[in-house]
Design a protein around this motif. Structure first.
Motif, PDB file in Angstrom:
ATOM      1  N   SER A  11       4.279  11.650 -10.998  1.00  0.00           N
ATOM      2  CA  SER A  11       5.054  11.622 -11.558  1.00  0.00           C
ATOM      3  C   SER A  11       6.816  12.905 -11.532  1.00  0.00           C
ATOM      4  O   SER A  11       7.222  12.895 -11.078  1.00  0.00           O
ATOM      5  N   PRO A  12       7.736  12.358 -13.097  1.00  0.00           N
ATOM      6  CA  PRO A  12       9.121  13.074 -13.090  1.00  0.00           C
ATOM      7  C   PRO A  12       9.017  14.669 -12.918  1.00  0.00           C
ATOM      8  O   PRO A  12       8.014  15.153 -12.919  1.00  0.00           O
ATOM      9  N   ILE A  13       9.853  14.832 -11.475  1.00  0.00           N
ATOM     10  CA  ILE A  13       9.873  16.756 -11.658  1.00  0.00           C
ATOM     11  C   ILE A  13       9.778  16.749 -12.980  1.00  0.00           C
ATOM     12  O   ILE A  13      11.567  16.602 -13.833  1.00  0.00           O
ATOM     13  N   ALA A  18      17.460  13.902 -18.139  1.00  0.00           N
ATOM     14  CA  ALA A  18      16.191  12.940 -19.082  1.00  0.00           C
ATOM     15  C   ALA A  18      16.715  11.363 -18.218  1.00  0.00           C
ATOM     16  O   ALA A  18      15.770  10.388 -18.446  1.00  0.00           O
ATOM     17  N   VAL A  19      17.762  11.887 -17.569  1.00  0.00           N
ATOM     18  CA  VAL A  19      18.565  10.180 -17.137  1.00  0.00           C
ATOM     19  C   VAL A  19      18.027   9.942 -16.327  1.00  0.00           C
ATOM     20  O   VAL A  19      16.987   9.037 -15.961  1.00  0.00           O
ATOM     21  N   GLN A  20      17.770  10.677 -14.890  1.00  0.00           N
ATOM     22  CA  GLN A  20      16.515  10.850 -13.759  1.00  0.00           C
ATOM     23  C   GLN A  20      15.088  10.477 -14.015  1.00  0.00           C
ATOM     24  O   GLN A  20      14.555   9.171 -13.456  1.00  0.00           O
ATOM     25  N   LYS A  21      14.476  11.218 -15.096  1.00  0.00           N
ATOM     26  CA  LYS A  21      13.242  10.528 -15.592  1.00  0.00           C
ATOM     27  C   LYS A  21      13.238   9.038 -16.534  1.00  0.00           C
ATOM     28  O   LYS A  21      11.825   8.372 -15.941  1.00  0.00           O
ATOM     29  N   SER A  22      13.839   9.048 -17.134  1.00  0.00           N
ATOM     30  CA  SER A  22      14.457   7.517 -17.360  1.00  0.00           C
ATOM     31  C   SER A  22      14.424   6.102 -16.240  1.00  0.00           C
ATOM     32  O   SER A  22      13.666   5.102 -16.559  1.00  0.00           O
ATOM     33  N   LYS A  27      11.191   2.346 -12.287  1.00  0.00           N
ATOM     34  CA  LYS A  27      11.027   2.067 -11.701  1.00  0.00           C
ATOM     35  C   LYS A  27       9.509   2.039 -11.600  1.00  0.00           C
ATOM     36  O   LYS A  27       8.474   0.675 -10.679  1.00  0.00           O
ATOM     37  N   LYS A  28       8.214   3.164 -12.160  1.00  0.00           N
ATOM     38  CA  LYS A  28       7.608   2.702 -12.266  1.00  0.00           C
ATOM     39  C   LYS A  28       6.623   1.391 -13.095  1.00  0.00           C
ATOM     40  O   LYS A  28       5.930   1.554 -13.351  1.00  0.00           O
ATOM     41  N   GLY A  29       7.632   1.024 -14.186  1.00  0.00           N
ATOM     42  CA  GLY A  29       7.483  -0.444 -15.007  1.00  0.00           C
ATOM     43  C   GLY A  29       6.973   0.404 -16.224  1.00  0.00           C
ATOM     44  O   GLY A  29       6.658  -1.010 -17.123  1.00  0.00           O
ATOM     45  N   ASP A  30       7.687   1.401 -16.950  1.00  0.00           N
ATOM     46  CA  ASP A  30       7.481   1.503 -18.208  1.00  0.00           C
ATOM     47  C   ASP A  30       8.709   1.613 -18.846  1.00  0.00           C
ATOM     48  O   ASP A  30       9.419   2.921 -19.011  1.00  0.00           O
ATOM     49  N   TRP A  31       9.060   0.716 -19.008  1.00  0.00           N
ATOM     50  CA  TRP A  31      10.751   0.163 -19.757  1.00  0.00           C
ATOM     51  C   TRP A  31      10.508   0.519 -21.349  1.00  0.00           C
ATOM     52  O   TRP A  31      11.064   1.819 -21.364  1.00  0.00           O
ATOM     53  N   LYS A  32       9.315   0.979 -21.650  1.00  0.00           N
ATOM     54  CA  LYS A  32       9.354   1.737 -23.096  1.00  0.00           C
ATOM     55  C   LYS A  32       9.702   3.072 -23.561  1.00  0.00           C
ATOM     56  O   LYS A  32      10.198   3.584 -24.012  1.00  0.00           O
ATOM     57  N   ALA A  34      11.161   4.017 -20.354  1.00  0.00           N
ATOM     58  CA  ALA A  34      12.530   4.594 -19.896  1.00  0.00           C
ATOM     59  C   ALA A  34      13.222   5.268 -20.771  1.00  0.00           C
ATOM     60  O   ALA A  34      13.959   5.155 -20.773  1.00  0.00           O
ATOM     61  N   HIS A  35      13.096   3.762 -21.737  1.00  0.00           N
ATOM     62  CA  HIS A  35      14.577   3.310 -22.997  1.00  0.00           C
ATOM     63  C   HIS A  35      14.139   4.579 -24.222  1.00  0.00           C
ATOM     64  O   HIS A  35      15.815   5.153 -24.545  1.00  0.00           O
ATOM     65  N   ASP A  36      13.230   4.727 -24.442  1.00  0.00           N
ATOM     66  CA  ASP A  36      12.980   6.120 -25.339  1.00  0.00           C
ATOM     67  C   ASP A  36      13.526   7.671 -24.835  1.00  0.00           C
ATOM     68  O   ASP A  36      14.549   7.922 -25.309  1.00  0.00           O
ATOM     69  N   LEU A  37      13.096   7.955 -23.367  1.00  0.00           N
ATOM     70  CA  LEU A  37      14.027   9.337 -23.704  1.00  0.00           C
ATOM     71  C   LEU A  37      15.703   9.212 -23.396  1.00  0.00           C
ATOM     72  O   LEU A  37      16.377  10.163 -23.914  1.00  0.00           O
ATOM     73  N   ILE A  38      15.810   7.814 -23.265  1.00  0.00           N
ATOM     74  CA  ILE A  38      17.686   8.142 -23.027  1.00  0.00           C
ATOM     75  C   ILE A  38      18.317   7.163 -24.894  1.00  0.00           C
ATOM     76  O   ILE A  38      19.318   7.691 -25.120  1.00  0.00           O
TER      77      ILE A  38
END
Length: 91
Positions: A11-13, A18-22, A27-32, A34-38
């Motif tokens: 999991s992300p730290i 938010a950019v780093q978590k995105s 990278k884990k395959g969860d585009w949605k 990643a996009h929702d975060l930013i």
């Protein structure tokens, strides 16, 4: 942190931006996620990752818009190479 160490995380730290978590979610395959975060963030870092995500999505018009907001040229290399560059820039 290396890319290899990053990829092994389950999991992300919590203190990451938010950019780093995105980048982690992408990278884990969860585009949605990643996009929702930013999606609603201001700033050139968020815009840069946002541009990459829309390029990955296959939406070149939207990607160009976000590259302009990030003050970056549209990336010409592979998606993997761009992700690695984003990792290097924002970690």
């Amino acid at each position: 942190m290396t890319i290899e160490e990053f990829q092994l995380l389950d999991s992300p730290i919590h203190h990451w931006s938010a950019v780093q978590k995105s980048l982690w979610y992408d990278k884990k395959g969860d585009w949605k996620t990643a996009h929702d975060l930013i999606d609603q963030l201001d700033g050139v870092e968020a815009a840069h990752v946002h541009a990459y995500l829309h390029r990955k999505e296959g939406d070149p018009w939207n990607a160009r818009y976000w590259y302009n907001r990030a003050r970056q040229a549209v990336y010409a290399g592979s998606l993997d190479a761009e992700w690695n560059e984003l990792f290097r820039l924002y970690f």
